[in-house]
Scaffold this motif. Sequence first.
Motif, short mmCIF file in Angstrom:
data_model
loop_
_atom_site.label_atom_id
_atom_site.label_comp_id
_atom_site.label_asym_id
_atom_site.label_seq_id
_atom_site.Cartn_x
_atom_site.Cartn_y
_atom_site.Cartn_z
N UNK A 276 0.83 -1.20 0.00
CA UNK A 276 0.00 0.00 0.00
C UNK A 276 0.87 1.25 0.00
N UNK A 277 0.35 2.31 -0.56
CA UNK A 277 1.08 3.58 -0.63
C UNK A 277 1.05 4.30 0.72
N UNK A 278 1.86 5.35 0.82
CA UNK A 278 2.10 6.03 2.08
C UNK A 278 0.85 6.44 2.86
N UNK A 279 -0.10 7.19 2.30
CA UNK A 279 -1.25 7.59 3.14
C UNK A 279 -2.07 6.39 3.63
N UNK A 280 -2.17 5.37 2.79
CA UNK A 280 -2.92 4.17 3.17
C UNK A 280 -2.16 3.42 4.26
N UNK A 281 -0.84 3.32 4.11
CA UNK A 281 0.00 2.67 5.14
C UNK A 281 -0.17 3.38 6.47
#
Length: 159
Positions: free
Chosen positions: A77-82
Amino acid sequence: MAKNYVRENVPLSRFGVLVAQLESIVASATQQSPDPILCFDLLSDLISAIDEEPKDSILLWQRKCEDALYSLLVIGARRPVRHLASIAMARIISKGDGISIYSRASSLQGFLSDGKRSEPQRVSGAAQCLGKLYQHFGRRITSGLPETAVIATKLFKFH
């Protein structure tokens, strides 16, 4: 034949629906990469639901939620989702059964030490969640912090 449904005859709460949606997204990730905006919205709602949900309901769905969050983190997952998945993981453990912090921290650390070096998003997801758990649970689990720092440093140097 015996049924293996733990939640038989249990009314589905808002939290339970969100967990089921998250499980669905993670299950379909092998065919299609999860939509970051959909995941972001779902995780934002999930965090709100964790705060509003009674502990009894949290306990019913905690393991499924933790498993789905873990899977989302390690699929890249990408940064904001992580970030949101890491917050949700810390909150679900904090509000639910706190004993699972040890197994989650251990499984994330194990994922990092397995050396999935070719996939920086996956490594970042596990490292970010582990960092959030260390931050949130402090001394309860920091005995593994030096080892995790060494593993994460090696992995990030590789990338």
